[in-house]
Design a protein around this motif. Sequence first.
Motif, PDB file in Angstrom:
ATOM      1  N   GLY A 350      -1.416 -35.470 -12.100  1.00 26.92           N
ATOM      2  CA  GLY A 350      -2.393 -34.855 -12.285  1.00 26.92           C
ATOM      3  C   GLY A 350      -2.518 -33.169 -12.247  1.00 26.92           C
ATOM      4  N   TYR A 352      -2.233 -28.961 -10.928  1.00 27.11           N
ATOM      5  CA  TYR A 352      -2.686 -28.300  -9.845  1.00 27.11           C
ATOM      6  C   TYR A 352      -3.738 -28.628  -9.366  1.00 27.11           C
ATOM      7  N   ASP A 353      -4.865 -29.202  -9.901  1.00 25.62           N
ATOM      8  CA  ASP A 353      -6.099 -30.074  -9.250  1.00 25.62           C
ATOM      9  C   ASP A 353      -5.624 -31.302  -8.383  1.00 25.62           C
ATOM     10  N   ALA A 354      -4.572 -31.886  -8.978  1.00 25.41           N
ATOM     11  CA  ALA A 354      -4.181 -33.196  -8.323  1.00 25.41           C
ATOM     12  C   ALA A 354      -3.696 -32.534  -6.607  1.00 25.41           C
ATOM     13  N   VAL A 356      -4.250 -29.738  -5.220  1.00 23.20           N
ATOM     14  CA  VAL A 356      -5.233 -29.059  -4.294  1.00 23.20           C
ATOM     15  C   VAL A 356      -5.946 -30.424  -3.558  1.00 23.20           C
ATOM     16  N   SER A 357      -6.217 -31.396  -4.174  1.00 23.04           N
ATOM     17  CA  SER A 357      -7.098 -32.418  -3.986  1.00 23.04           C
ATOM     18  C   SER A 357      -6.542 -33.482  -2.826  1.00 23.04           C
ATOM     19  N   SER A 360      -6.315 -32.058   0.824  1.00 20.91           N
ATOM     20  CA  SER A 360      -7.770 -32.090   1.389  1.00 20.91           C
ATOM     21  C   SER A 360      -7.944 -33.472   1.859  1.00 20.91           C
ATOM     22  N   HIS A 380       0.043 -26.723  -0.674  1.00 23.50           N
ATOM     23  CA  HIS A 380       0.149 -26.501  -2.073  1.00 23.50           C
ATOM     24  C   HIS A 380       0.855 -25.200  -2.212  1.00 23.50           C
ATOM     25  N   SER A 383      -1.043 -22.635  -4.773  1.00 19.95           N
ATOM     26  CA  SER A 383      -2.282 -21.819  -4.205  1.00 19.95           C
ATOM     27  C   SER A 383      -2.306 -21.181  -3.142  1.00 19.95           C
ATOM     28  N   SER A 387       1.329 -17.813  -4.141  1.00 21.60           N
ATOM     29  CA  SER A 387       0.276 -17.641  -4.955  1.00 21.60           C
ATOM     30  C   SER A 387       0.448 -16.238  -5.752  1.00 21.60           C
ATOM     31  N   PRO A 401       2.790 -25.247 -10.394  1.00 14.10           N
ATOM     32  CA  PRO A 401       1.482 -25.627 -10.096  1.00 14.10           C
ATOM     33  C   PRO A 401       1.194 -27.032  -9.506  1.00 14.10           C
ATOM     34  N   ASP A 402       1.941 -28.057 -10.246  1.00 17.26           N
ATOM     35  CA  ASP A 402       2.034 -29.511  -9.690  1.00 17.26           C
ATOM     36  C   ASP A 402       2.425 -29.866  -8.600  1.00 17.26           C
TER      37      ASP A 402
END
Length: 426
Positions: A350, A352-354, A356-357, A360, A380, A383, A387, A401-402
Motif C-alpha cells: 500500500g 507510504y499511506d499503508a 503510516v497507517s 498507528s 516509518h 515520515s 524525512s 516511502p513504503d
Amino acid sequence: MSDRLPGFSTLAVHAGAQPDPTTGARATPIYQTTSFVFNDADHAASLFGLQAFGNIYTRIGNPTNAVLEERVAALEGGTAALAVASGHAAQVVVLQQLLQPGDEFIAARKLYGGSINQFTHAFKSFGWNVVWADSDDIASFERAITPRTKAIFIESIANPGGSITDIEAISTVARKAGVPLIVDNTLASPYLIRPIDHGADIVVHSLTKFLGGHGNSLGGIIVDAGTFDWSTGGKYPMLSEPRPEYHGIRLQETFGNFAFAIACRVLGLRDLGPALSPFNAFMILTGIETLPLRMQRHCDNAKAVAEFLAGHPAVASVSYAGLASDKYHQLARKYAPKGAGAVFTFSLKGGYDAGVSLVSKLQLFSHLANVGDTRSLVIHPASTTHSQLDDAAKIKSGAGPDVVRLSIGIEDKEDLIADLEQALGA
C-alpha cells in the motif's frame, strides 16, 4: 582463575570491574562527582601533563565511565575506549582527530538517517566533506579516494534495512589508501560482529541501543583497535605532531597502540565536552551484563517475525539478512553466524499511506525513534528519521516511502506476530 582467556559472557559481566576497594561494593559504584582531589602539587602537574594516569575532572574521565570503557574495549577486542554522551558525539570526536578543514571522508550511503544528516549538513561548518559510496559496490569506495581522503566510515549492519556490510573488502580499500576504517557497530553489537577482527581500525557505538539495551540511557563509545600507524605520511597531525597543549608530546610516539583513544579523550572530549554522566555509564554497564542473552533472543525473535512477514499478502518484500532468500544472507553467515540482528525493514504493497497507517494500528510495538530496546519498536522512516532526505536519497539509504522499520525485542515471538497480524489485517 586459570590462564585461559575469558569467554564473551564472562567479559560482559566482569571486564573492567573489581569490588570497590573502600566499601567492598560488588556492583560498580556511581562516582557522581565533578572533580577529584590530587595527592599533592606534583601529582596534579603529572596528571595535567599526561605523565601519569588518573582522575582530574569528570568531563575528561570518571571511574564509573572507566569500567564501561574497559569492558567495551574487551568485548570488541580493542586496546582502549572512550565513552561519550551519545553515538553522534562519538562520531564528532573521532573525526575531529582525523580531519582538517577541507579534508574528506568516505561514507557508505546505507546509514542511520541521523548520521546522513550529520555528515551532509552539520560537518560542513567544520569544513569536513563527506563523499558517498555504495556498500554493495566495493569499487565505488576506491573511486571515491582522493589525496584529501582521511577515513572511510561504514556500518557493520546498516540502519534501517539490516543489510550486512563486507567489512573485510572495504578494509582492503582503506589499507591500500592508507586511511583508517571506522565501523559503526551499533546494530550488531560485539556479540554478533567484532569489526576489528575483520580489519576495522576504529569502532563506534551508540550505547543507547543494544549495549545499554533498555531504552533508558543515552551514551556513545569509541574503541581504538590499536592497528593504525598514525605517523605515516604526516596525514594525521593531531596524533603525529607535537601538541602545544601538552608541552610538545607526540601522542603516537608516547602512547603507541592506544594513542587514538588518548587523542579522543585529551584533544576531543576535553575541549568539545560531550561527557557521559556516571549515572548513565552505570545503567549501560548493567545492561551489558545481559547482552549475550538479550542479543540471541532478539535475533531468534527477529527471524521468526521476518519469516511471518515474508509470507503475508500485504507485504511486498522483507529486507532481513537472516532469511535464506535475502541478498545479504551469505554475508550474514560469514560475519554474523549467531544471528543477523534484530533491526530490519519490510515494504508494504500500500505504499507510504499503508506504512503510516500500520504504525498507528500496532498495539504491542511502541512507535518511537529508537532501536535496541528490550521492547519491540516500530517506525516509518520516510515520515520520521529519514524525512529530511528527498525520495531518491530515501530509497538509496533503504528508507523508501513504503518501508517500515522494526526493532524486535525480547517478548514472546507469538505475541509479536499476533500484533502484526491484526494490524496488517486492519
